[in-house]
Write a protein that holds these residues in place. Structure first.
Motif, PDB file in Angstrom:
ATOM      1  N   ARG A 181       0.867  -1.185   0.000  1.00  0.00           N
ATOM      2  CA  ARG A 181       0.000   0.000   0.000  1.00  0.00           C
ATOM      3  C   ARG A 181       0.895   1.224   0.000  1.00  0.00           C
ATOM      4  NH1 ARG A 181      -2.845  -3.744   3.096  1.00  0.00           N
ATOM      5  NH2 ARG A 181      -5.009  -3.991   2.436  1.00  0.00           N
ATOM      6  N   GLU A 182       0.644   2.110  -0.968  1.00  0.00           N
ATOM      7  CA  GLU A 182       1.457   3.315  -1.110  1.00  0.00           C
ATOM      8  C   GLU A 182       0.527   4.508  -1.240  1.00  0.00           C
ATOM      9  OE1 GLU A 182       5.068   5.025  -3.934  1.00  0.00           O
ATOM     10  OE2 GLU A 182       4.205   3.070  -4.359  1.00  0.00           O
ATOM     11  N   THR A 183       0.872   5.579  -0.558  1.00  0.00           N
ATOM     12  CA  THR A 183       0.066   6.795  -0.593  1.00  0.00           C
ATOM     13  C   THR A 183      -0.272   7.177  -2.034  1.00  0.00           C
ATOM     14  OG1 THR A 183       1.166   7.571   1.404  1.00  0.00           O
ATOM     15  CG2 THR A 183       0.005   9.232   0.106  1.00  0.00           C
ATOM     16  N   GLY A 184      -1.564   7.364  -2.304  1.00  0.00           N
ATOM     17  CA  GLY A 184      -2.009   7.828  -3.615  1.00  0.00           C
ATOM     18  C   GLY A 184      -2.063   6.762  -4.695  1.00  0.00           C
ATOM     19  N   CYS A 185      -1.819   5.503  -4.346  1.00  0.00           N
ATOM     20  CA  CYS A 185      -1.798   4.424  -5.340  1.00  0.00           C
ATOM     21  C   CYS A 185      -2.745   3.305  -4.915  1.00  0.00           C
ATOM     22  CB  CYS A 185      -0.394   3.839  -5.469  1.00  0.00           C
ATOM     23  SG  CYS A 185       0.842   5.015  -6.009  1.00  0.00           S
ATOM     24  N   PRO A 186      -3.238   2.524  -5.880  1.00  0.00           N
ATOM     25  CA  PRO A 186      -4.044   1.359  -5.503  1.00  0.00           C
ATOM     26  C   PRO A 186      -3.162   0.308  -4.833  1.00  0.00           C
ATOM     27  CG  PRO A 186      -3.609   1.358  -7.864  1.00  0.00           C
ATOM     28  CD  PRO A 186      -3.074   2.655  -7.326  1.00  0.00           C
ATOM     29  N   VAL A 187      -3.776  -0.588  -4.085  1.00  0.00           N
ATOM     30  CA  VAL A 187      -3.036  -1.708  -3.498  1.00  0.00           C
ATOM     31  C   VAL A 187      -2.422  -2.513  -4.637  1.00  0.00           C
ATOM     32  CG1 VAL A 187      -3.221  -3.859  -2.192  1.00  0.00           C
ATOM     33  CG2 VAL A 187      -4.533  -1.857  -1.477  1.00  0.00           C
ATOM     34  N   ARG A 188      -1.163  -2.870  -4.486  1.00  0.00           N
ATOM     35  CA  ARG A 188      -0.485  -3.704  -5.483  1.00  0.00           C
ATOM     36  C   ARG A 188      -0.150  -5.045  -4.848  1.00  0.00           C
ATOM     37  NH1 ARG A 188      -1.651  -1.739 -10.303  1.00  0.00           N
ATOM     38  NH2 ARG A 188      -0.923   0.380 -10.629  1.00  0.00           N
ATOM     39  N   TYR A 189      -0.315  -6.097  -5.623  1.00  0.00           N
ATOM     40  CA  TYR A 189      -0.050  -7.451  -5.166  1.00  0.00           C
ATOM     41  C   TYR A 189       1.269  -7.913  -5.775  1.00  0.00           C
ATOM     42  CZ  TYR A 189      -4.881  -7.284  -3.677  1.00  0.00           C
ATOM     43  OH  TYR A 189      -6.046  -6.930  -3.062  1.00  0.00           O
ATOM     44  N   TYR A 190       2.246  -8.165  -4.923  1.00  0.00           N
ATOM     45  CA  TYR A 190       3.550  -8.649  -5.368  1.00  0.00           C
ATOM     46  C   TYR A 190       3.586 -10.161  -5.151  1.00  0.00           C
ATOM     47  CZ  TYR A 190       5.392  -4.027  -6.249  1.00  0.00           C
ATOM     48  OH  TYR A 190       5.617  -2.781  -6.790  1.00  0.00           O
ATOM     49  N   ILE A 191       3.839 -10.894  -6.230  1.00  0.00           N
ATOM     50  CA  ILE A 191       3.702 -12.346  -6.261  1.00  0.00           C
ATOM     51  C   ILE A 191       5.085 -12.995  -6.263  1.00  0.00           C
ATOM     52  CG2 ILE A 191       2.802 -14.281  -7.629  1.00  0.00           C
ATOM     53  CD1 ILE A 191       0.671 -12.312  -8.708  1.00  0.00           C
ATOM     54  N   PRO A 192       5.286 -14.024  -5.403  1.00  0.00           N
ATOM     55  CA  PRO A 192       6.586 -14.706  -5.405  1.00  0.00           C
ATOM     56  C   PRO A 192       6.900 -15.282  -6.791  1.00  0.00           C
ATOM     57  CG  PRO A 192       5.233 -15.460  -3.558  1.00  0.00           C
ATOM     58  CD  PRO A 192       4.348 -14.624  -4.434  1.00  0.00           C
ATOM     59  N   PRO A 193       8.170 -15.231  -7.210  1.00  0.00           N
ATOM     60  CA  PRO A 193       8.510 -15.694  -8.560  1.00  0.00           C
ATOM     61  C   PRO A 193       8.160 -17.157  -8.805  1.00  0.00           C
ATOM     62  CG  PRO A 193      10.503 -15.224  -7.275  1.00  0.00           C
ATOM     63  CD  PRO A 193       9.339 -14.715  -6.484  1.00  0.00           C
ATOM     64  N   GLU A 194       8.161 -17.974  -7.750  1.00  0.00           N
ATOM     65  CA  GLU A 194       7.823 -19.391  -7.913  1.00  0.00           C
ATOM     66  C   GLU A 194       6.367 -19.586  -8.348  1.00  0.00           C
ATOM     67  OE1 GLU A 194      10.763 -18.241  -5.267  1.00  0.00           O
ATOM     68  OE2 GLU A 194       8.681 -18.235  -4.614  1.00  0.00           O
ATOM     69  N   ASP A 195       5.529 -18.567  -8.142  1.00  0.00           N
ATOM     70  CA  ASP A 195       4.107 -18.666  -8.466  1.00  0.00           C
ATOM     71  C   ASP A 195       3.749 -17.943  -9.763  1.00  0.00           C
ATOM     72  OD1 ASP A 195       3.926 -20.059  -6.097  1.00  0.00           O
ATOM     73  OD2 ASP A 195       3.163 -18.367  -4.944  1.00  0.00           O
ATOM     74  N   VAL A 196       4.768 -17.572 -10.546  1.00  0.00           N
ATOM     75  CA  VAL A 196       4.569 -16.852 -11.810  1.00  0.00           C
ATOM     76  C   VAL A 196       5.115 -17.711 -12.953  1.00  0.00           C
ATOM     77  CG1 VAL A 196       5.159 -14.774 -13.121  1.00  0.00           C
ATOM     78  CG2 VAL A 196       4.760 -14.616 -10.654  1.00  0.00           C
ATOM     79  N   ARG A 197       4.388 -17.750 -14.066  1.00  0.00           N
ATOM     80  CA  ARG A 197       4.836 -18.487 -15.258  1.00  0.00           C
ATOM     81  C   ARG A 197       5.908 -17.660 -15.984  1.00  0.00           C
ATOM     82  NH1 ARG A 197       1.614 -22.154 -17.952  1.00  0.00           N
ATOM     83  NH2 ARG A 197       3.475 -22.301 -19.249  1.00  0.00           N
ATOM     84  N   LEU A 198       7.089 -17.650 -15.417  1.00  0.00           N
ATOM     85  CA  LEU A 198       8.176 -16.857 -15.987  1.00  0.00           C
ATOM     86  C   LEU A 198       8.532 -17.324 -17.399  1.00  0.00           C
ATOM     87  CD1 LEU A 198      10.425 -16.602 -12.816  1.00  0.00           C
ATOM     88  CD2 LEU A 198       9.011 -14.802 -13.816  1.00  0.00           C
ATOM     89  N   ASP A 199       8.233 -18.592 -17.696  1.00  0.00           N
ATOM     90  CA  ASP A 199       8.539 -19.127 -19.030  1.00  0.00           C
ATOM     91  C   ASP A 199       7.722 -18.447 -20.120  1.00  0.00           C
ATOM     92  OD1 ASP A 199       6.375 -20.550 -17.645  1.00  0.00           O
ATOM     93  OD2 ASP A 199       6.262 -21.795 -19.451  1.00  0.00           O
ATOM     94  N   LEU A 200       6.621 -17.791 -19.757  1.00  0.00           N
ATOM     95  CA  LEU A 200       5.778 -17.112 -20.742  1.00  0.00           C
ATOM     96  C   LEU A 200       6.178 -15.656 -20.937  1.00  0.00           C
ATOM     97  CD1 LEU A 200       2.290 -18.456 -19.594  1.00  0.00           C
ATOM     98  CD2 LEU A 200       3.743 -19.317 -21.458  1.00  0.00           C
ATOM     99  N   LEU A 201       7.037 -15.146 -20.061  1.00  0.00           N
ATOM    100  CA  LEU A 201       7.391 -13.733 -20.065  1.00  0.00           C
ATOM    101  C   LEU A 201       8.785 -13.514 -20.646  1.00  0.00           C
ATOM    102  CD1 LEU A 201       6.140 -12.953 -16.462  1.00  0.00           C
ATOM    103  CD2 LEU A 201       4.985 -12.342 -18.597  1.00  0.00           C
ATOM    104  N   THR A 202       8.940 -12.385 -21.318  1.00  0.00           N
ATOM    105  CA  THR A 202      10.223 -12.015 -21.904  1.00  0.00           C
ATOM    106  C   THR A 202      10.699 -10.726 -21.248  1.00  0.00           C
ATOM    107  OG1 THR A 202       9.511 -12.945 -24.006  1.00  0.00           O
ATOM    108  CG2 THR A 202      11.395 -11.441 -24.057  1.00  0.00           C
ATOM    109  N   PRO A 203      11.941 -10.700 -20.740  1.00  0.00           N
ATOM    110  CA  PRO A 203      12.437  -9.448 -20.162  1.00  0.00           C
ATOM    111  C   PRO A 203      12.401  -8.327 -21.197  1.00  0.00           C
ATOM    112  CG  PRO A 203      13.947 -11.257 -19.685  1.00  0.00           C
ATOM    113  CD  PRO A 203      12.932 -11.773 -20.672  1.00  0.00           C
ATOM    114  N   SER A 204      12.018  -7.157 -20.763  1.00  0.00           N
ATOM    115  CA  SER A 204      11.991  -6.003 -21.660  1.00  0.00           C
ATOM    116  C   SER A 204      13.145  -5.083 -21.275  1.00  0.00           C
ATOM    117  CB  SER A 204      10.636  -5.289 -21.556  1.00  0.00           C
ATOM    118  OG  SER A 204      10.721  -4.101 -20.830  1.00  0.00           O
ATOM    119  N   GLY A 205      13.445  -4.141 -22.129  1.00  0.00           N
ATOM    120  CA  GLY A 205      14.521  -3.190 -21.830  1.00  0.00           C
ATOM    121  C   GLY A 205      14.058  -2.036 -20.962  1.00  0.00           C
TER     122      GLY A 205
END
Length: 107
Positions: free
Chosen positions: A35-59
């Motif tokens: 929770r950050e002043t002036g921003c919506p609640v953001r959900y930070y997800i552990p990397p083990e629970d993300v399909r990193l194989d589907l994502l490509t790093p961007s610049g």
């Protein structure tokens, strides 16, 4: 932190899922809620629970004076869909390497 600016992080227990089209990109029952002043609640997800194989790093990188420098990942049809702080500021060290999406489902 700046006067009046506040960030809190707490361990969540609700199920959070990220779906794009018919693909589940992430699903967790252990999100960090930022929770950050002036921003919506953001959900930070552990990397083990993300399909990193589907994502490509961007610049893309952005800088937040309160959290540090963010790195981004993309899908073929969605640029910079997700971000993380690989080296966050000490006040928010708990979010290190957790991934945050713009759109999540809280179940």
């Amino acid at each position: 932190m700046a006067e009046g600016h506040r960030i809190t992080i707490e361990q969540g227990t609700q199920r959070v899922r990220v779906v794009r089209g018919d693909q589940v990109l992430a699903e967790t029952e252990r999100p960090l809620l930022l929770r950050e002043t002036g921003c919506p609640v953001r959900y930070y997800i552990p990397p083990e629970d993300v399909r990193l194989d589907l994502l490509t790093p961007s610049g893309t990188h952005t800088y937040c004076p309160f959290k540090g420098t963010a790195s981004y990942w993309s899908l073929p049809d969605a640029a910079d869909l997700v971000w993380a702080y690989p080296d966050p500021k000490p006040d928010v060290a708990g979010i290190k390497d957790h991934l945050c999406f713009y759109e999540v489902e809280v179940l």
